[in-house]
Design an enzyme around this catalytic site. Structure first.
Site, PDB file in Angstrom:
ATOM      1  N   GLU A  33       1.929 167.011  -4.885  1.00  0.00           N
ATOM      2  CA  GLU A  33       1.829 168.260  -3.839  1.00  0.00           C
ATOM      3  C   GLU A  33       2.061 169.488  -4.312  1.00  0.00           C
ATOM      4  OE1 GLU A  33       4.770 169.154  -3.242  1.00  0.00           O
ATOM      5  OE2 GLU A  33       5.380 167.457  -4.410  1.00  0.00           O
ATOM      6  N   GLU A  66       4.434 168.134  -7.613  1.00  0.00           N
ATOM      7  CA  GLU A  66       3.327 168.015  -8.501  1.00  0.00           C
ATOM      8  C   GLU A  66       2.839 166.649  -9.072  1.00  0.00           C
ATOM      9  OE1 GLU A  66       3.338 170.581 -11.951  1.00  0.00           O
ATOM     10  OE2 GLU A  66       3.944 172.284 -10.856  1.00  0.00           O
TER      11      GLU A  66
END
Lengths: 353, 353
Positions: free
Chosen positions: B176, B319
């Protein structure tokens, strides 16, 4: 090569502080919150200082497995029969052991050094047959090695590092195989740290609690026998160590003097690293500790050196398997360090003022 | 596809207990002390049960990065400006972020899904521009999403899993990006676990202690506002979640229903996993937890699910970077499981009777 005492006097290679500083500054500029890659940043910076470059790499890995038998195996200190040392060397040569699978996956070069199995071994691929003795002596009755055997074992470690350097290795991994060698490693660590046997005796390959108690008594018996003769770390290594533990120690010192980064495996290799650090100041600068074994003494030995390994995966196999498992993390740390964009290059805003 | 409520009723795929048992028996025969590969054995056995085969593999990895902005960023809850969400999406598209470097090193396929940045984005390679809204609403004043936005976000996660399956993925990784999303994740976890804001508010990308205190007050304000309207996990996700957190939740549920193993990343993805497990019983069977973030709330969320991640490397980037870092361990676990010789094949003696 120098004589043993001359060699021990050679200084450990200094870390490159210019490269370290450049690597630290590089990490600050990469497109991520500062420090957010945690220990991966720390590894990249440490390797940069070791390799003397802002852009460290760990592509070429050399793995040496040092194998030997232990006289103390006669005291029923292992869950496995002594024949397994020789059988596992054959397994290494045929590619069936854990370290073979790992070395292949990592594209690492792998060699096995037989320092002294009880029975002789036929010539085998990838195996150097040094065979300093038919196992060490049973150290509950006499010193495990004489001076010459100790010197040859340390030398075997130095020679492995020479081969690694000749092959262009960027990272050195050593492993060990030898039925009874957690007994030897525990006795050595007790002697170096001044601890009683019970604090470091553990299950090894799988003893139950009665087996551990017996092992602890055997170790204490050996410590009581030798303690008056142990005046130096080399004495400890000779009296209660093993050929492969001495070879590990020699290889680690050799790496630090030559400036080759080392990835330490688990319990036995950490005891060798402790012994190396007792013999030569500053060798610890060159070591990365890969994993915390579930062998209970490991944490005590790690704490004594003030180091924290990367992984804790409940492993306890030896053979360099924990170190090999950590290699991809070292590589990813390098890839991130060398390959990420900076805030400037990517036009990403930094933290608020 | 089914409607949202129909879809949530679809059962989670069962694990294959025959394959699990075969994998357990295989591990017992490999040339190592039983259990000595620790969590690497556990991973191989778990993957075998998930993939329905005695010989699991994790060669093909699909990585989806879900990105979105958060209305709550207006409350000064992040160390970085909101523009970074868009800037990092461009960085992903150009290959400069940590996850790009990791995906390349792992030969994993990588896609980015923009679910709703405040400013619009030009077409970019590897980026799906869904943009459900110009960021979520500021949930200190109203629900972050309406029902339709929540449905579209969950659906975006389901679609990512469809693409992963079509590409032949053997393991699904989601990450994310979204300035403010630890605030949203903490609020969601507080709502799901019935905890006060102060127990889960943390530094995120780098707040100091005053910043964390402020963030905690903002989260508590949101919880106080919405608590009466939160009667289900979906209500919690809609009121204080984010588009990307809902997409993560949808993707994880979708994997469990389709029988695709998931490697969970860090704090925000673990909150999505918690939400998924609140929505659908048994999804946890399909999750492997990759790493323990240093974001302090992570351990509480992991404990709530009764799970223990593989790595603890002091990472806190998001991420999907922690999950990607764990991929080589999963692969090595499979290689060892599939590639080692058995005691019989290698003629190595087993433990003493």
């Amino acid at each position: 090569m120098h004589s043993l005492s001359e060699w021990l006097q050679v200084s450990v290679a200094p870390l490159n502080e210019v490269a370290r500083q450049a690597a630290i500054e590089r990490q600050q500029k990469l497109t991520k919150p500062p420090g957010s890659l945690g220990r991966l940043e720390e590894i990249a910076v440490h390797l940069a200082a070791m390799q003397g470059t802002e852009e460290p790499t760990a592509d070429k890995i050399h793995i040496s497995i040092f194998a030997a038998d232990h006289g103390v195996a006669a005291e029923a200190v292992s869950a496995f029969p002594q024949a397994v040392t020789v059988e596992m060397i054959r397994n290494f040569a045929r590619g069936g052991a854990a370290i073979n699978v790992l070395a292949k996956a990592l594209a690492a070069s792998l060699e096995i050094i037989n320092l002294g199995t009880v029975t002789d071994l036929e010539p085998l691929p990838q195996v150097f047959n040094l065979r300093i003795g038919a196992g060490t002596a049973n150290f509950t009755q006499q010193a495990a090695m004489d001076e010459q055997q100790l010197g040859r074992s340390l030398q075997a470690g130095r020679q492995a590092v020479q081969r690694a350097l000749q092959g262009g290795a960027q990272l050195f991994v050593a492993g060990e195989m030898g039925i009874g060698n957690t007994t030897s490693a525990s006795a050595l660590a007790c002697a170096l740290l001044g601890l009683p046997a019970e604090s470091l005796a553990g299950p090894g390959t799988g003893l139950d609690s009665a087996g551990i108690l017996h092992k602890s008594k055997i170790i204490q018996q050996a410590l009581d026998l030798h303690i008056a003769n142990i005046r130096s770390p080399l004495d400890a290594l000779r009296c209660v160590g093993g050929y492969e533990i001495a070879a590990l120690t020699g290889s680690y010192i050799s790496c630090a003097k030559a400036g080759l980064p080392v990835l330490i495996d688990g319990y036995i290799t950490s005891v060798a690293a402790l012994c190396a650090s007792n013999l030569c100041v500053d060798v610890l600068d060159w070591f990365i500790f890969s994993h915390a074994s579930v062998e209970p003494g490991h944490q005590i030995v790690l704490n004594a050196m003030g180091v924290q390994p990367l992984l804790a995966l409940a492993m306890r196999l030896g053979e360099g398997s924990g170190a090999a498992t950590a290699v991809p993390l070292i590589r990813l740390a390098c890839h991130l360090h060398n390959g990420m964009a900076t805030f400037g290059e990517a036009a990403v805003s930094g933290p608020k003022e």
